[in-house]
Motif scaffolding. Structure first.
Motif, PDB file in Angstrom:
ATOM      1  N   GLY A 258       1.004  -1.012   0.247  1.00  9.90           N
ATOM      2  CA  GLY A 258      -0.155   0.007  -0.360  1.00  9.90           C
ATOM      3  C   GLY A 258       0.703   1.133   0.031  1.00  9.90           C
TER       4      GLY A 258
ATOM      5  N   ARG B 162      -6.262  -0.386   8.141  1.00 11.70           N
ATOM      6  CA  ARG B 162      -4.851  -0.451   7.108  1.00 11.70           C
ATOM      7  C   ARG B 162      -5.107   1.256   7.827  1.00 11.70           C
TER       8      ARG B 162
ATOM      9  N   ARG C 203       2.458   5.777   4.210  1.00  7.87           N
ATOM     10  CA  ARG C 203       1.406   5.153   4.149  1.00  7.87           C
ATOM     11  C   ARG C 203       0.207   6.294   3.994  1.00  7.87           C
TER      12      ARG C 203
END
Length: 147
Positions: A47, A83, A68
């Motif tokens: 990611g 996430r 990220r």
């Protein structure tokens, strides 16, 4: 519809405590091994925007940074969000015997691969063994004393 799971929430809480602050840099999992004349480092960075990956070498210190970011969504009701955005950091002391000028890196499918070559001076080598008197020494001048 997702159901409430208190165990999962406690695991997330414990992970956040063990990782340190969610605002500070986190460590990325990596493998490091030697294959012939190179050390190979692979780090999981799923990611991550490849443009955010930064590798610096300062003397013998190798630093890997990445960021990220998650897209901002207004008027969204999250069901689950595992996430987390943030910065990731890993530092390695390369020590002596590394050719820092030839280090290369590649980022593919969420995995960063760094090739760290061993310098020519640090590679194993054979030393030729000669027989007879060393060069520049006249064997008639060699004195052997008995103790």
């Amino acid at each position: 519809m997702a159901t409430y799971n208190p165990i999962r929430d406690m695991e997330r809480f414990a992970d956040a405590l063990l990782e340190g602050s969610t605002r500070g840099p986190r460590r990325m999992p990596m493998d490091l091994y030697r294959d012939g004349d190179n050390y190979l480092l692979t780090a999981d960075m799923p990611g991550m925007d490849p443009g955010s990956v930064d590798i610096d070498i300062d003397g013998q210190l190798l630093t890997i940074r990445a960021e990220r970011t998650l897209p901002k969504a207004e008027n969204v009701k999250w069901i689950t969000r595992e996430r987390t955005p943030g910065s990731f950091l890993r530092q390695l002391n390369l020590g002596q015997g590394i050719d820092t000028e030839r280090i290369t890196a590649n980022y593919d499918n969420g995995v960063l691969s760094v090739t760290i070559p061993v310098s020519e001076r640090a590679k194993p080598r054979k030393v030729q063994v000669s027989t007879g008197a060393p060069a520049g020494v006249d064997s008639s001048e060699v004195v052997v004393s008995e103790a």
